[in-house]
Design a protein around this motif. Structure first.
Motif, PDB file in Angstrom:
ATOM      1  N   TYR A 467      11.285  20.966   8.923  1.00  0.00           N
ATOM      2  CA  TYR A 467      10.200  20.219   8.293  1.00  0.00           C
ATOM      3  C   TYR A 467      10.639  19.081   7.382  1.00  0.00           C
ATOM      4  N   LEU A 468      11.843  19.152   6.861  1.00  0.00           N
ATOM      5  CA  LEU A 468      12.302  18.060   6.002  1.00  0.00           C
ATOM      6  C   LEU A 468      13.213  17.084   6.740  1.00  0.00           C
ATOM      7  N   MET A 469      13.374  17.309   8.047  1.00  0.00           N
ATOM      8  CA  MET A 469      14.165  16.385   8.861  1.00  0.00           C
ATOM      9  C   MET A 469      13.300  15.630   9.866  1.00  0.00           C
ATOM     10  N   GLN A 470      11.992  15.753   9.742  1.00  0.00           N
ATOM     11  CA  GLN A 470      11.087  15.070  10.662  1.00  0.00           C
ATOM     12  C   GLN A 470      10.778  13.653  10.190  1.00  0.00           C
ATOM     13  N   ASN A 471      10.261  12.849  11.089  1.00  0.00           N
ATOM     14  CA  ASN A 471       9.709  11.536  10.759  1.00  0.00           C
ATOM     15  C   ASN A 471       8.215  11.558  11.054  1.00  0.00           C
ATOM     16  N   VAL A 472       7.491  10.577  10.563  1.00  0.00           N
ATOM     17  CA  VAL A 472       6.033  10.618  10.710  1.00  0.00           C
ATOM     18  C   VAL A 472       5.491   9.296  11.229  1.00  0.00           C
ATOM     19  N   ARG A 473       4.452   9.396  12.040  1.00  0.00           N
ATOM     20  CA  ARG A 473       3.744   8.233  12.537  1.00  0.00           C
ATOM     21  C   ARG A 473       2.283   8.401  12.115  1.00  0.00           C
ATOM     22  N   ILE A 474       1.902   7.730  11.041  1.00  0.00           N
ATOM     23  CA  ILE A 474       0.600   7.937  10.418  1.00  0.00           C
ATOM     24  C   ILE A 474      -0.531   7.374  11.292  1.00  0.00           C
ATOM     25  N   ASN A 475      -1.577   8.178  11.457  1.00  0.00           N
ATOM     26  CA  ASN A 475      -2.818   7.711  12.089  1.00  0.00           C
ATOM     27  C   ASN A 475      -3.578   6.921  11.024  1.00  0.00           C
ATOM     28  N   THR A 476      -3.540   5.620  11.112  1.00  0.00           N
ATOM     29  CA  THR A 476      -4.090   4.791  10.044  1.00  0.00           C
ATOM     30  C   THR A 476      -5.606   4.931   9.891  1.00  0.00           C
ATOM     31  N   THR A 477      -6.282   5.255  10.978  1.00  0.00           N
ATOM     32  CA  THR A 477      -7.728   5.493  10.867  1.00  0.00           C
ATOM     33  C   THR A 477      -7.986   6.722  10.018  1.00  0.00           C
ATOM     34  N   ARG A 478      -7.234   7.757  10.261  1.00  0.00           N
ATOM     35  CA  ARG A 478      -7.364   8.994   9.479  1.00  0.00           C
ATOM     36  C   ARG A 478      -6.893   8.790   8.038  1.00  0.00           C
ATOM     37  N   PHE A 479      -5.966   7.883   7.843  1.00  0.00           N
ATOM     38  CA  PHE A 479      -5.383   7.634   6.523  1.00  0.00           C
ATOM     39  C   PHE A 479      -6.241   6.703   5.667  1.00  0.00           C
ATOM     40  N   ALA A 480      -7.130   5.952   6.299  1.00  0.00           N
ATOM     41  CA  ALA A 480      -7.917   4.931   5.599  1.00  0.00           C
ATOM     42  C   ALA A 480      -8.699   5.466   4.403  1.00  0.00           C
ATOM     43  N   PRO A 481      -9.361   6.650   4.482  1.00  0.00           N
ATOM     44  CA  PRO A 481     -10.101   7.139   3.310  1.00  0.00           C
ATOM     45  C   PRO A 481      -9.210   7.376   2.088  1.00  0.00           C
ATOM     46  N   THR A 482      -7.963   7.766   2.304  1.00  0.00           N
ATOM     47  CA  THR A 482      -7.039   7.967   1.174  1.00  0.00           C
ATOM     48  C   THR A 482      -6.748   6.641   0.490  1.00  0.00           C
ATOM     49  N   LEU A 483      -6.519   5.613   1.274  1.00  0.00           N
ATOM     50  CA  LEU A 483      -6.293   4.282   0.708  1.00  0.00           C
ATOM     51  C   LEU A 483      -7.532   3.792  -0.042  1.00  0.00           C
ATOM     52  N   GLU A 484      -8.685   4.088   0.493  1.00  0.00           N
ATOM     53  CA  GLU A 484      -9.928   3.682  -0.160  1.00  0.00           C
ATOM     54  C   GLU A 484     -10.098   4.393  -1.506  1.00  0.00           C
ATOM     55  N   GLN A 485      -9.749   5.666  -1.545  1.00  0.00           N
ATOM     56  CA  GLN A 485      -9.817   6.412  -2.809  1.00  0.00           C
ATOM     57  C   GLN A 485      -8.937   5.772  -3.868  1.00  0.00           C
ATOM     58  N   ALA A 486      -7.733   5.404  -3.467  1.00  0.00           N
ATOM     59  CA  ALA A 486      -6.807   4.783  -4.414  1.00  0.00           C
ATOM     60  C   ALA A 486      -7.359   3.460  -4.934  1.00  0.00           C
ATOM     61  N   PHE A 487      -7.907   2.657  -4.044  1.00  0.00           N
ATOM     62  CA  PHE A 487      -8.443   1.354  -4.448  1.00  0.00           C
ATOM     63  C   PHE A 487      -9.628   1.527  -5.384  1.00  0.00           C
ATOM     64  N   ASN A 488     -10.520   2.447  -5.081  1.00  0.00           N
ATOM     65  CA  ASN A 488     -11.707   2.676  -5.923  1.00  0.00           C
ATOM     66  C   ASN A 488     -11.306   3.168  -7.318  1.00  0.00           C
ATOM     67  N   HIS A 489     -10.287   4.003  -7.355  1.00  0.00           N
ATOM     68  CA  HIS A 489      -9.815   4.473  -8.676  1.00  0.00           C
ATOM     69  C   HIS A 489      -9.337   3.297  -9.531  1.00  0.00           C
ATOM     70  N   LEU A 490      -8.568   2.418  -8.942  1.00  0.00           N
ATOM     71  CA  LEU A 490      -8.051   1.275  -9.694  1.00  0.00           C
ATOM     72  C   LEU A 490      -9.159   0.338 -10.121  1.00  0.00           C
ATOM     73  N   ARG A 491     -10.171   0.189  -9.298  1.00  0.00           N
ATOM     74  CA  ARG A 491     -11.275  -0.710  -9.616  1.00  0.00           C
ATOM     75  C   ARG A 491     -12.037  -0.238 -10.851  1.00  0.00           C
ATOM     76  N   LYS A 492     -11.975   1.057 -11.134  1.00  0.00           N
ATOM     77  CA  LYS A 492     -12.673   1.612 -12.299  1.00  0.00           C
ATOM     78  C   LYS A 492     -11.867   1.452 -13.592  1.00  0.00           C
ATOM     79  N   GLN A 493     -10.619   1.063 -13.479  1.00  0.00           N
ATOM     80  CA  GLN A 493      -9.763   0.972 -14.673  1.00  0.00           C
ATOM     81  C   GLN A 493     -10.166  -0.209 -15.555  1.00  0.00           C
TER      82      GLN A 493
END
Length: 493
Positions: A467-493
């Protein structure tokens, strides 16, 4: 646990007797009156003699005590702040100390025997024990020992303490001893008026996360209460001499004096207090209630780092018409992003300015800290590189990509609470089997894919290999909500 003991020496007194008078020519006449008168006179003379001797001895004792007290007071006032002991250490550090020479013999003062408080219950958590020693203390670098010298007779006790926070490491242990008698104490060749903290470089040093979690954060907790008036006694420097160079600024921020290389120190040093080992209460974080002397938090530690490194940003601010900055950490070997450009484009689409970089562990720590501090978000796969979150401004975001294989508990333990304690927003994204290089490499029927629990039961080595020797290929569609959460948090600062 504190252990002390004492015993007293008994004094014996001898009584002197008088012989009876000889019989005279008249044996019937009693000699008792003569005996009584002679005994009375002798008793009076003896009492007067004792009284005179006691008065004389009391006067001598009082004068001696006063002289010793005056000598001790003068000795404490005479300091040589400009006189330093220079000791050459490996690497680029020249270590110094606030020392001055003292006589080998010192007056015995009627004080308590000091105390030793050792904690060993943390061994069940894989942590080393620690000792707090107060009183007349002698350290010996050659023997790697710390000895408490009693003012009066006491019981002898001994503890063996590893100077590194995590147990099971191959560092030479420190012998902490409560001596039985002053005669067993080595004479001081150097004396310090300040406390000392003894710790070792070794174990997992070389891993960025462990350097902060195992040494720097616990050292901050142990040393901050002294406001720089503390000496660091460091053992096992030869394990990684460059460590002292890399973190020189942080060490100097905690102590006004250079470190002492214990393995090469030829002096017997005297201290009023010595902390042996570093106490680790929470990985890469601080438990405020357990901090000695004053309440500290992990936010205090990151503030200390920012001030020491002169990092410009002490808070996240969203400026109009300016995109928040996201740092995407790419690893050099395992746990790489296989579709890094695609992830960067997804982050840009979410509203971020994106920079992709590989942070070098052997680079300048200060320069790396300044680079990270210029960002609002750090994004990376689980690993030591995420430790750079300590350099983010408060209000920033740490996004941890968790490798496939039920690694969430370990990943969150290492970074979730620590990031929150730093004043950051923590987010994570768990990789699915389809996003892991293990699926293509091993196939869907392999236990590492079908039954991660069986891999965990096989032990750390097996878990690491998969598990610590694997590489990852992120599904960006699935990852998009996480990025949105981060952006919304910063916008509130």
């Amino acid at each position: 646990m504190t252990t002390t003991g004492s015993s007293s020496r008994k004094q014996q007194q001898e009584a002197m007797g008088m012989s009876c008078c000889e019989e005279r020519e008249r044996p019937r006449k009693s000699c008792a009156p003569v005996h009584a008168n002679a005994g009375f006179a002798a008793g009076v003379l003896f009492a007067l003699l004792v009284y005179f001797l006691v008065r004389q001895q009391t006067a001598i004792s009082a004068a001696t005590t006063a002289a010793l007290a005056q000598w001790s007071t003068v000795k404490q006032l005479i300091r040589a702040p400009g006189e330093t002991q220079l000791i050459k250490a490996p690497g680029e550090i020249l270590v110094t100390s606030d020392v001055h020479r003292v006589a080998d013999k010192q007056p015995i003062q009627d004080t308590d025997n000091g105390k030793v408080v050792c904690t060993t219950e943390d061994r069940s958590r894989g942590l080393s024990g620690t000792c707090e020693v107060e009183g007349d203390i002698r350290t010996n670098g050659t023997a790697l020992s710390v000895s408490l010298v009693p003012a009066s007779w006491s019981e002898r006790h001994e503890w063996m303490i590893s100077p590194y926070t995590r147990s099971g490491q191959s560092l030479r242990v420190v012998t902490v001893t409560q001596l039985q008698d002053r005669a067993a104490a080595p004479p001081c060749t150097v004396t310090h008026t300040m406390p000392a903290i003894l710790f070792g470089i070794g174990g997992y040093v070389g891993n960025y996360w462990h350097e902060y979690a195992d040494i720097l954060v616990p050292l901050f907790v142990a040393a901050r209460r002294y406001h720089g008036e503390v000496t660091f006694l460091v053992s096992n420097i030869q394990h990684m001499p460059r460590w002292l160079v890399k973190y020189r600024a942080l060490l100097q921020g905690l102590s006004k004096y250079g470190v002492v290389d214990m393995d090469r120190d030829a002096y017997v040093r005297c201290f009023p207090r010595v902390s042996v080992g570093l106490r680790l209460d929470k990985d890469l974080s601080i438990v405020p209630e357990l901090v000695p002397g004053a309440r500290l938090t992990m936010a205090d530690f990151t503030r200390f780092v920012r001030e020491t490194y002169a990092l410009p940003r002490g808070a996240v601010t969203m400026e109009p018409y300016k995109k928040p900055r996201l740092l995407l950490i790419q690893r050099a070997t395992s746990r790489q992003f296989l579709n890094e450009p695609e992830i960067a484009r997804a982050a840009e689409a979410a509203g971020f300015e994106v920079v992709v970089t590989e942070l070098r562990h052997d680079g300048s720590e200060v320069e790396q800290a300044r680079v990270v501090n210029s960002f609002d978000v750090v994004l990376g796969v689980h690993g030591a590189g995420l430790t750079n979150a300590v350099h983010l401004p408060p209000g920033g975001v740490l996004i941890q990509v968790v490798p496939y294989g039920k690694m969430e508990p370990m990943a969150r333990f290492d970074f979730s609470e620590p990031a929150t304690d730093m004043g950051l927003k923590y987010l994570d994204y768990s990789v699915s089997a389809e996003e892991s290089s293990l699926l293509e490499k091993l196939g869907p029927d392999h236990p590492a894919i079908k039954d991660p629990d069986s891999i965990h039961r096989s032990g750390w080595t097996t878990m690491y290999q998969f598990y610590l020797m694997q590489n990852v290929r992120i599904n960006t569609t699935r990852f998009a909500p996480t990025l949105e959460q981060a952006f919304n948090h910063l916008r509130k600062q």
